[in-house]
Design an enzyme around this catalytic site. Structure first.
Site, PDB file in Angstrom:
ATOM      1  N   SER A  11      60.093  29.666  60.648  1.00 41.81           N
ATOM      2  CA  SER A  11      58.677  29.336  60.660  1.00 41.81           C
ATOM      3  C   SER A  11      58.027  29.642  59.301  1.00 41.81           C
ATOM      4  CB  SER A  11      57.981  30.065  61.814  1.00 41.81           C
ATOM      5  OG  SER A  11      56.723  29.499  62.081  1.00 41.81           O
ATOM      6  N   ASP A  68      61.197  21.227  68.808  1.00 43.41           N
ATOM      7  CA  ASP A  68      60.066  21.880  68.143  1.00 43.41           C
ATOM      8  C   ASP A  68      59.047  20.819  67.743  1.00 43.41           C
ATOM      9  OD1 ASP A  68      58.303  23.355  66.660  1.00 43.41           O
ATOM     10  OD2 ASP A  68      59.758  24.007  65.154  1.00 43.41           O
ATOM     11  N   HIS A  94      61.578  25.819  68.624  1.00 43.95           N
ATOM     12  CA  HIS A  94      61.168  26.411  67.351  1.00 43.95           C
ATOM     13  C   HIS A  94      62.069  27.578  66.948  1.00 43.95           C
ATOM     14  CE1 HIS A  94      58.279  27.190  64.142  1.00 43.95           C
ATOM     15  NE2 HIS A  94      58.198  28.454  64.508  1.00 43.95           N
TER      16      HIS A  94
END
Length: 579
Positions: A175, A442, A558
């Site tokens: 991320s 994601d 994710h």
């Protein structure tokens, strides 16, 4: 970018080189056990101050010794993103030595812990994240300060654990760590003469490597179309996205991304939905203000016409607001019961029964007994009866993610996207291997956007990948490896490399794009067909050229290791072996 703090880094480096080489006493950091007594490798944890900063600025770390002496030369450093999210999230949700049983905070040993491939270091950063502390007013106001503080702290950490200085360092994160890690790596290589660190690779998962307009806005229509059934999106709404893609010039961009190699730099038209890191945060906050109150900004579009108006004419977001509108639309229809229930932008495959790990992480690390075990809160060391009966120390405040840090860093001047200069320089000029991986499900940072960013990146004299990203890789059978390397035992590196790989070992890492290929299910020598009784499923697709690899994991969101721990276990094994 680092010109303002390089003198400080040089001074800190010289200071450390002047220190005596006597091994420091690390007994105050030793972790002896955890509540519930999960089996752990030897580990050390606690807070270490950041040199040359105001009192109170200290980063928490948890360092694990490798479980296999064969991998003693590797040091893996893990970062969660946010910004402002604790790296203990990654530790407990798939890549560390412990995990939680179901929907409880009972800690148990994780069979897929990355400690099997090297020493493993988790760091809560920047200051104020997780167990880390910060001075007031908050000092880490932008990415430049975050980078300089981390690099100063890392030198201090190596001063405290000097035997780790010689290890092969592999920095990994997901991320917003797509911002952190490249800038940290750049600070390391730029100061290599004054403070050598043997950085071998960086690995970025579902990461913010490109600008958000390219990674989200341009590609969200294609993402929605590819997952129409799962997201329960009507044809009429997808038609609106197709219209917007043509009007805003996104379809033309996607056509250029599909060319291997790209013909030229792929330019994003204007600034769709005015999107940058700062504006993304602002636009989510603005929804509660005047435009919403007076009805000129619809944050709950549910019909095709409302979606069209939100994309093209919304006063909330600006023109071509495809990503923001998709978020609003899917949240609205989910809440109304018409769309996919319990919509999760991080993993669109999740349903209402999916366990939310963040409250578990916050609850577990808020416990006084856990904090005492991790040297955050200490019980009295006296054996007197009075001390033995004294109450446990009050626990420190712990939150898995700090929203204040997120607001500060996303509200600051946006750092330059790493694909434009930082990553190409690391790969081309410093021979740092770059590994990118994404999960299919994601939506926050979708894989089409990552592929656009990579096709727009130039390294080793060429732009993007020269061949389509369509080569399959396969689920690795980790059981034989685990049986050969039970916790605390030693094994053979060469034997682990002979198991079916999920990623390439760079036997031909030439810069013309050649590399060893992933292996399909093994065949019997007398019968070339794969054994029917034990098929090996395809885990995703990949590409590898000129020191850069890209992997797309099917069925993952994710946080890939959370949903695909076995596949990521094999992936990380091969990253550290090949580099």
């Amino acid at each position: 970018m680092h010109s303002l703090f390089l003198p400080a880094l040089w001074a800190i480096s010289c200071l450390f080189f002047g220190l005596t080489r006597t091994a420091p006493d690390n007994s105050q950091f030793k972790v002896h056990s955890l509540p519930d007594n999960p089996t752990l490798p030897s580990s050390w944890a606690g807070r270490l101050p950041i040199p040359n900063t105001a009192p109170g600025n200290a980063l928490f770390f948890w360092f694990f010794q490798t479980e296999d002496p064969v991998y003693d030369d590797n040091l893996l450093i893990w970062f969660n993103g946010g910004p402002g999210c604790s790296s203990l999230i990654g530790l407990t949700t798939g890549n560390g030595p412990i995990s939680f049983e179901g929907n409880s905070t009972r800690a148990t040993a994780n069979p897929y812990a990355w400690t099997k491939f090297g020493h493993l270091l988790y760091i809560d950063q920047p200051v104020g994240t997780g167990y880390s502390t910060a001075s007031y007013p908050y000092p880490a106001v932008d990415n430049e300060v975050v980078t300089s503080q981390f690099y100063a702290w890392l030198q201090s950490f190596f001063g405290q654990f000097p035997h780790l200085r010689s290890k092969h360092v592999h920095m990994m994160g997901e991320s917003w760590a797509g911002i952190y890690v490249p800038y940290f790596a750049s600070a390391i290589v730029e100061n290599q003469v004054s403070f050598p660190i043997n950085l071998r690779s960086i690995t970025l998962g579902d990461a913010s490597i490109g600008n958000p307009a390219a990674m989200s806005t341009v590609t969200i229509g294609k993402f929605l179309e590819s997952h129409q059934s799962l997201l329960r999106i009507p044809d009429e709404v997808l038609d609106v996205y197709r219209e917007a893609g043509e009007t805003c010039g996104f379809e033309e961009i996607l056509e250029k991304v599909a060319q291997f190699p790209p013909e030229s730099t792929i330019r994003i038209p204007g600034k769709p939905e005015n999107l940058n890191y700062k504006h993304r945060r602002q636009q989510r906050l603005r929804r509660d203000l005047n435009d919403v109150a007076n009805g000129s900004c619809n944050i709950n579009p549910t019909t095709p016409e409302e979606v069209r108006l939100s994309i093209m004419q919304s006063s909330c977001y600006g023109r071509c607001a495809t990503f923001a509108t998709a978020m609003d639309y899917l949240s609205s229809v989910s809440a109304s019961g018409v769309g996919k229930p319990c919509f999760d932008v991080y993993d669109i495959s999740h349903d209402c029964s999916t366990v939310n790990s963040l409250p578990l992480v916050s609850s577990y690390f808020s416990r006084a007994d856990v904090q005492a075990a991790l040297n955050i809160a200490k019980r009295p060391t006296s054996t007197s009866a009075a001390d033995a009966e004294s109450p446990a120390p009050s626990p420190s405040e712990y939150a898995a993610c700090n929203s204040t840090i997120l607001d500060i860093l996303l509200g600051s001047q946006s750092p330059r996207a790493p694909v434009y200069s930082i990553l190409p320089t690391l790969v081309t000029s410093h021979n740092i291997s770059l590994h990118i991986y994404f999960g299919e499900y994601d939506m926050l940072l979708n894989h089409y956007g990552a592929e656009l960013a990579l096709q727009n990146m130039t390294w080793h004299g060429a732009q993007g990948f020269s061949q389509p990203i369509n080569r399959p890789f396969y689920s690795d059978n980790a059981a034989p490896f685990l049986s050969r390397h039970p916790r605390g035992s030693s094994g053979s590196r060469s034997r682990s490399r002979n198991s079916t790989s999920i990623t390439t070992t760079r036997t031909q890492d030439s810069y013309n794009g050649a590399s060893s290929s992933h292996k399909p299910p093994r065949s019997n020598a007398r019968n070339p067909k794969p054994v029917e009784a034990c098929p090996v499923p395809e885990a995703g697709k990949w590409a590898s050229e000129r020191g850069v690899t890209y992997h797309l994991f099917w069925g993952a969101g994710h946080s890939v290791f959370a949903s695909k721990p076995r596949e990521m276990f094999a992936y990380v094994r091969d990253v550290v072996v090949s580099d």
